[in-house]
Design a protein around this motif. Structure first.
Motif, PDB file in Angstrom:
ATOM      1  N   GLY A   1       0.928  -1.310   0.136  1.00  0.00           N
ATOM      2  CA  GLY A   1      -0.070   0.036  -0.070  1.00  0.00           C
ATOM      3  C   GLY A   1       0.864   1.271   0.100  1.00  0.00           C
ATOM      4  N   ALA A   2       1.982   1.178   0.742  1.00  0.00           N
ATOM      5  CA  ALA A   2       2.734   2.411   0.553  1.00  0.00           C
ATOM      6  C   ALA A   2       3.604   2.690  -0.512  1.00  0.00           C
ATOM      7  N   ILE A   3       3.892   1.550  -1.267  1.00  0.00           N
ATOM      8  CA  ILE A   3       4.491   1.979  -2.388  1.00  0.00           C
ATOM      9  C   ILE A   3       3.746   2.327  -3.656  1.00  0.00           C
ATOM     10  N   ASP A   4       2.442   2.054  -3.804  1.00  0.00           N
ATOM     11  CA  ASP A   4       1.382   2.204  -4.661  1.00  0.00           C
ATOM     12  C   ASP A   4       0.447   3.493  -4.174  1.00  0.00           C
TER      13      ASP A   4
ATOM     14  N   ASN B   1       2.846  11.007   0.264  1.00  0.00           N
ATOM     15  CA  ASN B   1       3.978  11.743   0.222  1.00  0.00           C
ATOM     16  C   ASN B   1       5.251  10.781   0.530  1.00  0.00           C
ATOM     17  N   ASP B   2       6.500  11.352   0.345  1.00  0.00           N
ATOM     18  CA  ASP B   2       7.527  10.298   0.738  1.00  0.00           C
ATOM     19  C   ASP B   2       7.829  10.065   2.049  1.00  0.00           C
ATOM     20  N   ASN B   3       7.191  11.025   2.929  1.00  0.00           N
ATOM     21  CA  ASN B   3       7.259  10.889   4.433  1.00  0.00           C
ATOM     22  C   ASN B   3       6.495   9.566   4.911  1.00  0.00           C
ATOM     23  N   LEU B   4       5.295   9.984   4.669  1.00  0.00           N
ATOM     24  CA  LEU B   4       4.350   8.660   4.929  1.00  0.00           C
ATOM     25  C   LEU B   4       4.611   7.795   4.421  1.00  0.00           C
TER      26      LEU B   4
ATOM     27  N   ILE C   1       6.664   2.117   5.290  1.00  0.00           N
ATOM     28  CA  ILE C   1       7.462   0.966   4.596  1.00  0.00           C
ATOM     29  C   ILE C   1       8.346   0.657   6.135  1.00  0.00           C
ATOM     30  N   ASN C   2       8.940   1.443   6.901  1.00  0.00           N
ATOM     31  CA  ASN C   2       9.494   1.154   8.251  1.00  0.00           C
ATOM     32  C   ASN C   2       8.714   0.350   9.328  1.00  0.00           C
ATOM     33  N   VAL C   3       7.411   0.686   9.171  1.00  0.00           N
ATOM     34  CA  VAL C   3       6.581  -0.140  10.145  1.00  0.00           C
ATOM     35  C   VAL C   3       6.285  -1.493   9.546  1.00  0.00           C
TER      36      VAL C   3
END
Length: 222
Positions: free
Chosen positions: A26-29, A33-36, A41-43
């Motif tokens: 979900g974060a990749i697609d 914004n980059d920060n979120l 991705i870290n989580v």
């Protein structure tokens, strides 16, 4: 370990891995914004690494526990074999058996008729004290095995019955001095030893090795 237990323990790990994959995808697609995206991705990376950490911990803990259990089993088996062998030698002295130590001789001694045990019975103060000492050693082993769980329920029951019969034998000579009843107690102790050997093939093998070593008889000190 049973398959059902493995599957049950795997559920939290699988859920964590699935959650990490979903968050990462979900974060990749869809990250606005980059920060979120970096945060998600870290989580997701943490969710993917948590199962690995816990699996390594569980596996190492399993190996340590198995090694400790094996050590306790070996230690308990050695001490039980020593106690049983001492008891057999003492029964030889009690029944006046003078045949050579062997498996055949042991079987004959442990199946002596009650009439022969009564006739050949020889109990002195030192012999009774030795019965008392062996009984205390057996009780200590039963107490320790109850805490560690290294004996099966059948083995524990047989040894507990043996300890009870030895206690009856000691009390019979301490309070009543009935020769016939004492012989019956000795016969019961012999029967318990046979039950123990039938229940544990490894113990029977070790006992054969001890019998073949021509161990000396205990001294009868008056």
């Amino acid at each position: 370990m049973k398959f059902a237990n493995i599957l049950l323990k795997s559920v939290p790990y699988l859920l964590s891995i699935a959650g990490g994959i979903i968050l990462y995808t979900g974060a990749i697609d869809n990250a606005p914004n980059d920060n979120l995206r970096d945060l998600v991705i870290n989580v997701s990376a943490s969710l993917l690494s948590i199962p690995l950490v816990f699996l390594l911990y569980d596996y190492s803990n399993y190996l340590v526990s198995r090694r400790m259990t094996r050590h306790l089993e070996n230690s308990m088996a050695d001490k039980l074999n020593s106690v049983m062998f001492s008891l057999i030698l003492l029964l030889r002295q009690t029944t006046g058996t003078r045949t050579k130590l062997s498996v055949e001789g042991l079987n004959k001694m442990l199946t002596l008729p009650l009439s022969q045990i009564t006739r050949r019975l020889h109990l002195t103060a030192s012999v009774l004290q030795r019965f008392h000492d062996i009984h205390d050693e057996l009780d200590e082993l039963l107490y320790r095995s109850g805490q560690s769980g290294v004996l099966s329920s059948d083995q524990f029951q047989i040894l507990a019955s043996l300890s009870r019969d030895m206690s009856h034998l000691i009390n019979e000579n301490k309070f009543r001095h009935d020769r016939h009843q004492t012989a019956r107690r000795v016969s019961s102790v012999m029967a318990r030893i046979l039950d123990w050997l039938d229940s544990d093939a490894v113990a029977a093998l070790h006992l054969r090795q001890n019998l073949n070593s021509d161990a000396p008889l205990p001294d009868d000190k008056k």
